[in-house]
Each structure stands twice: as structure tokens, then as C-alpha cells.
Design a protein around this motif. Structure first.
Motif, PDB file in Angstrom:
ATOM      1  N   GLY A   1     -25.020 147.100-130.158  1.00 28.92           N
ATOM      2  CA  GLY A   1     -24.837 145.790-129.541  1.00 28.92           C
ATOM      3  C   GLY A   1     -26.146 145.190-129.068  1.00 28.92           C
ATOM      4  O   GLY A   1     -26.353 143.974-129.158  1.00 28.92           O
ATOM      5  N   ASP A   2     -27.044 146.040-128.585  1.00 31.72           N
ATOM      6  CA  ASP A   2     -28.356 145.552-128.138  1.00 31.72           C
ATOM      7  C   ASP A   2     -29.079 144.869-129.296  1.00 31.72           C
ATOM      8  O   ASP A   2     -29.638 143.775-129.158  1.00 31.72           O
ATOM      9  CB  ASP A   2     -29.164 146.743-127.619  1.00 31.72           C
ATOM     10  N   ILE A   3     -29.041 145.515-130.463  1.00 29.97           N
ATOM     11  CA  ILE A   3     -29.743 144.988-131.637  1.00 29.97           C
ATOM     12  C   ILE A   3     -29.021 143.756-132.197  1.00 29.97           C
ATOM     13  O   ILE A   3     -29.624 142.708-132.426  1.00 29.97           O
ATOM     14  CB  ILE A   3     -29.852 146.088-132.726  1.00 29.97           C
TER      15      ILE A   3
ATOM     16  N   THR B   1     -26.664 141.703-130.898  1.00 26.49           N
ATOM     17  CA  THR B   1     -26.524 140.484-130.084  1.00 26.49           C
ATOM     18  C   THR B   1     -27.830 139.708-130.084  1.00 26.49           C
ATOM     19  O   THR B   1     -27.819 138.472-130.061  1.00 26.49           O
ATOM     20  CB  THR B   1     -26.110 140.782-128.635  1.00 26.49           C
ATOM     21  N   ASP B   2     -28.951 140.413-130.121  1.00 27.91           N
ATOM     22  CA  ASP B   2     -30.223 139.686-130.184  1.00 27.91           C
ATOM     23  C   ASP B   2     -30.401 139.018-131.542  1.00 27.91           C
ATOM     24  O   ASP B   2     -30.841 137.869-131.625  1.00 27.91           O
ATOM     25  CB  ASP B   2     -31.393 140.627-129.864  1.00 27.91           C
ATOM     26  N   GLU B   3     -30.049 139.734-132.606  1.00 28.80           N
ATOM     27  CA  GLU B   3     -30.103 139.109-133.929  1.00 28.80           C
ATOM     28  C   GLU B   3     -29.223 137.855-133.954  1.00 28.80           C
ATOM     29  O   GLU B   3     -29.649 136.782-134.406  1.00 28.80           O
ATOM     30  CB  GLU B   3     -29.641 140.102-135.003  1.00 28.80           C
TER      31      GLU B   3
ATOM     32  N   VAL C   1     -36.893 147.349-131.215  1.00 28.36           N
ATOM     33  CA  VAL C   1     -36.007 147.152-132.367  1.00 28.36           C
ATOM     34  C   VAL C   1     -35.189 145.875-132.255  1.00 28.36           C
ATOM     35  O   VAL C   1     -34.979 145.169-133.254  1.00 28.36           O
ATOM     36  CB  VAL C   1     -35.112 148.400-132.579  1.00 28.36           C
ATOM     37  N   ASP C   2     -34.736 145.524-131.045  1.00 26.90           N
ATOM     38  CA  ASP C   2     -33.914 144.315-130.929  1.00 26.90           C
ATOM     39  C   ASP C   2     -34.766 143.060-131.105  1.00 26.90           C
ATOM     40  O   ASP C   2     -34.303 142.063-131.675  1.00 26.90           O
ATOM     41  CB  ASP C   2     -33.095 144.282-129.633  1.00 26.90           C
ATOM     42  N   ALA C   3     -36.009 143.116-130.670  1.00 23.30           N
ATOM     43  CA  ALA C   3     -36.899 141.969-130.875  1.00 23.30           C
ATOM     44  C   ALA C   3     -37.205 141.780-132.363  1.00 23.30           C
ATOM     45  O   ALA C   3     -37.269 140.655-132.861  1.00 23.30           O
ATOM     46  CB  ALA C   3     -38.193 142.159-130.090  1.00 23.30           C
TER      47      ALA C   3
HETATM   48 MG   LIG Z   1     -31.410 143.452-126.760  1.00 25.54          MG
END
Ligand SMILES: [Mg+2]
Ligand SMILES: [Mg+2]
Lengths: 352, 352
Positions: free
Chosen positions: A244-246, A248-250, B220-222
Motif C-alpha cells: 500500500g505504501d508503494i 498509493t504513492d504511485e 521505493v515509494d518515491a
Molecule cells: Mg509511501
């Protein structure tokens, strides 16, 4: 109806944008015959300065006894630039989430008709996108046992989930899907990970309790692809903490309107609403910050915490009109005429 | 120069597309004065049918003694539709990777001038994109201890990395960066994960050995965000197994030419080159499969395994000319005139 709302303005531009959300919420309450009692409380750097602690007990009492929490932003450069600081504003956020039991992060991604050209995606790809991620926020690899062995040469992080953790997150997802298009996607990596297999079997077992919801299961890497290709095919997505961290940012960048996106964090008893942007300290007090993400967070609050979709829609419609008519802060003005934070708030409040 | 190349055609369209790559590679060898000896060997369903095993020892001997391996695709529906099958073609792939010690998956994403309109991204966002992911392929959470406890109510997956594993992957990354624009991005989540902190400190310690390489560290999320926003700002990216699984798939769709993307898997002594597409069984023998991804995998082989960039460029240039002149299979013909698999291969071979 009568509501008590804890009001945590926080740091930087927080107080300015929160003021506008209060103004617009009051206009909505006035129009629909509700009564809001705002309960301001200290948090972040402001709380450290006042009482030496970023999430004081008094603030927690205000939040715990409120019907919802509306939150601005936290963070101040004087702490970022001081590596010796023992107490940091951001610790307030973690403490707040933990003490309020906020286990589900709700992250919508939607488009604004007049801002479609800001998306990195072509118009036909992004048009009509209106999806929501529910990210599990208190478990998984971020909170598992971690450390080193072999004199520091080997590192490890453990990812752990219990069935109960999956159930309470999935329940929020099914409930949210029932209020929308009744489509739910469980995002996992069940072909490889045991925690993902637990997620999948738990969600599968819950399907019978929501016979109207059409559930799909997709691998996290496939979703990372399809979010760029056809984001408008998704509706509600549920997933574990790291995925979700990855994702939701995407998802937040595909609309091109990241600065306008609201969010919520939900627990069993209380939910908190906040913009996804930060405290933007350089803009503090300049009356230039865009208040729309916070105002849209208030819309989410009406819809999600108070189950008042009409009230939420009244705010969304006003925001869309403001965007279409160019009543925007300088970040959205493309070099043309722009308005101050307060003026945008005033316009929205008087156009509810 | 003289090369022995193991030729693993595999299943489905594998043999057809491999034939074209052989033809084009021979044309390159002819033009530049090299001599290629092709060593065909069985793998996948074809190998199961012949000797009951998807990656036979004889095939491994051929690969282990070759200068490089060129691979088509593996997979056959008769196994997918038979849940009782004990031996599956895909097991050959895993066994091959393991026995050849292929620890780095190399996944480029680049654009073709004449196919920019196929990208879901706007032209100005995708133009000039030319990046490569190096994904660690044999460690991390996919291979850590996993299981259940508490009567199945709790699931766990362990993510483990050793410094040596990070070093060998990062070394490939630094070396690749030296042959390109000397920019390397280490993708991790070092603000939360101990394995990511090991990755970051290991790469930081290697920086002094490559003083010309400019190294950046991003979460990774960035990266999941920036890949959609400004993919052309990246060059070489290195990352761990799970992050790489997600991000390489995300990256593969941004160009809109996923069906044309080559890849490589590298070990200490040998490298294998293959298209990222699958065996496309429905198209088997119809002379309609697009051979370009396999042909571009051969280009990568010349560049990466043999250190012959001119030879690789000759292939890439021919492919770009074919695309510009419409010498394409039906998947790229947009309803216009199209060519067969063999005809595209012939055209490319005669235009080297
Ligand atoms: Mg994030
Ligand atoms: Mg993948």
C-alpha cells in the motif's frame, strides 16, 4: 445532526488551510441543518513548543471523545535541521495513530474535469478515474522484528500478519465497496508469500458476507502496471502495509492533482481526515497555500465518518466549480490570475 | 571474435522468434567479422516431452559451457490445464536460474521514436526514456523462511539479505552505469527496513571504487511515483527482489512497447538473454508472433555479454528503421499492412 470534531491544525500551513476547511464545513452544516462544535487541540511542533510533547494527553482526550478528527499537517524545519532533537513533530503522528488505533489508511485518487491536462497520463487513460486504496497501517514488514546477525553482515525484516488484522481491514474495504460500485480488489503476492496467502484466504472467506460485492484478486506487480495503463478500471483496493505504501504513492501522481488529494486514517471507533501534502513551512503565513486538499478531506469526513454523501458532494461540487472558474491559488494558476488561501476558502464557503 | 551461444528456443512461439534472432545475429556476425556457433538445447515443455524434465542436465552442460544463452519462452497450456502435472515447464526456468547462478535480472525500459504514441504517458513525459533496472533475483522475502503459527491464524515471511549478496548485485550496477551515463540510483526503504539499511550502507561503501559514478538513494515509494512522472530522469537503478518485481513491471508499461522489451539474467560467469513476453501458445506456428523483443535481446547479448556496443547498435538501428517503415507484425500494424514473423526477421537481417 450534532458533531464534535477535534481540530488539529498542526504546523506550517496547517492552521491556514484548516481555517478554510472549518469555514466550508460550517457552510455545509448551515445549509443542511447540522451543528458542528469544533474542539481545537495542539499537535506537532506547536505542541512541543507549548507543552514539550507532539501529541499531548489533552489532545488525545479531545480526539478520543470526538466524532471525527480533522488534521492539517505536521513538521517544522527547526527540528529537521537539528539532529540532536530528542522530540520531533512527526513522532506525534505515529503516537496519534497508535493511541487512536488507526489501522486503515484510506487514499482516494480521482480526477478533476478541469485538471485532466495536469496528469502525466493521456487524457483517455485517466478520464473517469475514481479509485480508493485501503492500506493496512499497523502491521506487516514495517512493524515486524528486524535486526542484524553475523556481525552485522546479515540483515533481516520479518513480515507478520494475523487473520484478525486482515479481517478488520477487509471489513472496511467491503463496507466501502458497498457504498460505491461494489467492486473490491485484493492486492497481494499470493503466488509467493505466505502472508499474502493468509490475506487471500481471509478475504475469500468473507465474500459470502457481502454477496453483492464482486471481488478480484491481483498480484501487486500486475496492479503496479495496470494503475498506469487503465486506472479507471479500479474502484476499491485493499492491501497490506508495504504494498500500500508503494501503490498509493504511485496512484497519487497519476491524476496530476496530488496537491489536492485528501486522505483518512480509520480505527474501530474514530477516523482522522487530512490532506496528503505536508506542512510546507516556506509558505507559512503567506496566504498562498492551496486549501483544497484539506477542504476535500472535510468532504471525506462528511461522507465516511458521518455517512452524509450529499454534504460531501456539496463540497466536491463547489471545488470543481472553483477549479473550472479559475478561483485557485497560484500553484494551479499556470501564471494567470490567482487567489489567496483565504479568498479561495471564502469563495467555496459562499458557493456551498 | 568467436562465440558459442546456447540456444534455448523453448515452447510456443519460442522457436519462431528465436529463428529470427539467430538470423539477425548471424547477419551482425557476418558484417563485423565474428563467428557464432549455435548450440541448440531442449527446455520447457519440449524437454519434458523428450526426456521428462524441463531443464535436463545435457541442457545445463550446454549452457554452462557457452559464452551466453539466448532463450525464447517457456510454457504450454497442456500443463496449465492439468493441476495434477508433477513436472511443469516453468520449473525449468527456476532450475536454470538456480543452477546457472543467475542473481541479477536486467530489465531495460526504452522508447522507440515511432511508437511514442503507444505509451499511456504523454509524449513529453516519456520521450528520451532509457533506463535499466537491476533486480536482485535470488534473495529477499521471496526466498526467506515462511510459514504459519497459532493454528494457521498467523502467517510470516522473512526478508533476509547478506552484505555479499548486495555487493555482487551492486557491482553489476556500478559496472553497467560506467558504460552508460554514470548515474546509479539505489532504491530502498532505508527509513524503515533493516535490510534496506544494509543495502544502502553497502552501496555507500562501494562508491569510492567508482568515483565517476554519481549515486543517488531513493525510497521505493518515491521511485514508484517518479517512474510515472519523469521516467527519463533515471538511468541505472539497482534494487532488491520484491521492490524490483513491482517496479520493473511498472516500468515495462510506461513505454507502451512492453511486447518489444528484452531482458537479461546475469550470474558471475554466464548471462542469459530473453524477451519479457511469454510463449503465447495460441500463436504457435502461425508466423504472426513479433520477433523484435527476442532480436533486441540478442542486441543486449552483444552489448552486455560480449562488450560489443556497435554490434548491438546495428540491431537496434535496424529495428527502429523497420518500425519507422512499417515492417511490423500485426500487433503493431494498427490495422494496416503487416508482415509475418519470418518476413520481419528477413528484413532485419538484410538491413543490418
Ligand atoms: Mg509511501
Ligand atoms: Mg513482476
Amino acid at each position: 445532526m450534532k458533531f464534535n470534531i477535534a481540530l488539529l491544525a498542526g504546523d506550517g500551513i496547517g492552521p491556514e488551510v484548516i481555517d478554510q476547511a472549518v469555514k466550508v464545513s460550517d457552510a455545509v452544516a448551515n445549509k443542511f441543518g447540522h451543528e458542528i462544535t469544533w474542539k481545537p487541540a495542539l499537535t506537532g511542533a506547536a505542541a512541543i513548543d507549548a507543552v514539550g510533547e507532539p501529541y499531548p494527553d489533552e489532545t488525545h482526550d479531545v480526539c478520543a471523545n470526538a466524532d471525527a478528527v480533522l488534521f492539517g499537517a505536521i513538521g517544522h524545519p527547526k527540528f529537521d535541521n537539528d539532529p540532536s532533537a530528542q522530540v520531533r513533530p512527526e513522532q506525534g503522528l505515529l503516537k496519534m495513530r497508535k493511541k487512536l488505533g488507526l489501522f486503515a489508511n484510506v487514499r482516494p485518487t480521482f480526477t478533476f474535469p478541469s485538471l485532466l491536462d495536469k496528469s502525466p497520463l493521456k487524457q483517455e487513460r485517466i478520464e473517469g478515474t475514481d479509485l480508493v486504496f485501503l492500506r493496512e497501517l499497523t502491521g506487516g514488514i514495517y512493524f515486524g522484528e528486524k535486526g542484524r546477525r553475523d556481525d552485522g553482515e546479515t540483515a533481516y525484516d520479518n513480515c507478520v500478519y494475523t487473520r484478525a488484522e486482515v479481517q478488520r481491514l477487509a471489513k472496511k474495504g467491503f463496507e466501502l465497496a458497498m457504498t460505491r460500485s461494489k467492486k473490491l480488489c485484493c492486492v497481494d503476492k499470493a503466488n509467493v508469500l505466505e502472508t499474502s496467502r493468509l490475506w487471500r484466504e481471509t478475504v475469500q472467506a468473507m465474500e459470502k458476507d457481502y454477496p453483492e460485492v464482486e471481488v478480484s484478486y491481483e498480484f501487486v506487480d500486475a496492479v503496479a502496471m495496470r494503475l498506469v495503463q487503465w486506472p479507471n478500471e479500479y474502484d476499491v483496493l485493499i492491501t497490506e502495509n508495504l504494498f500500500g505504501d508503494i501503490l498509493t504513492d504511485e496512484a497519487s501522481v497519476i491524476s496530476g492533482s496530488m496537491g489536492l488529494m485528501p486522505s483518512a486514517s480509520m480505527g474501530a471507533d474514530i477516523a482522522l481526515f487530512e490532506p496528503i501534502h505536508g506542512s510546507y513551512p516556506q509558505a507559512t503565513g503567506l496566504n498562498i497555500a492551496n486549501p483544497m486538499a484539506t477542504i476535500l478531506s472535510a468532504a471525506m469526513m462528511f461522507e465516511t465518518a458521518f455517512n452524509l454523501p450529499e454534504e460531501g458532494k456539496a463540497i466536491r461540487d463547489a471545488v470543481n466549480r472553483a477549479l473550472a472558474e479559475g478561483i485557485v491559488t497560484e500553484d494551479l494558476a499556470d501564471g494567470g490570475k490567482s487567489y489567496g488561501t483565504k479568498e479561495v476558502g471564502d469563495w467555496l464557503a459562499s458557493n456551498i
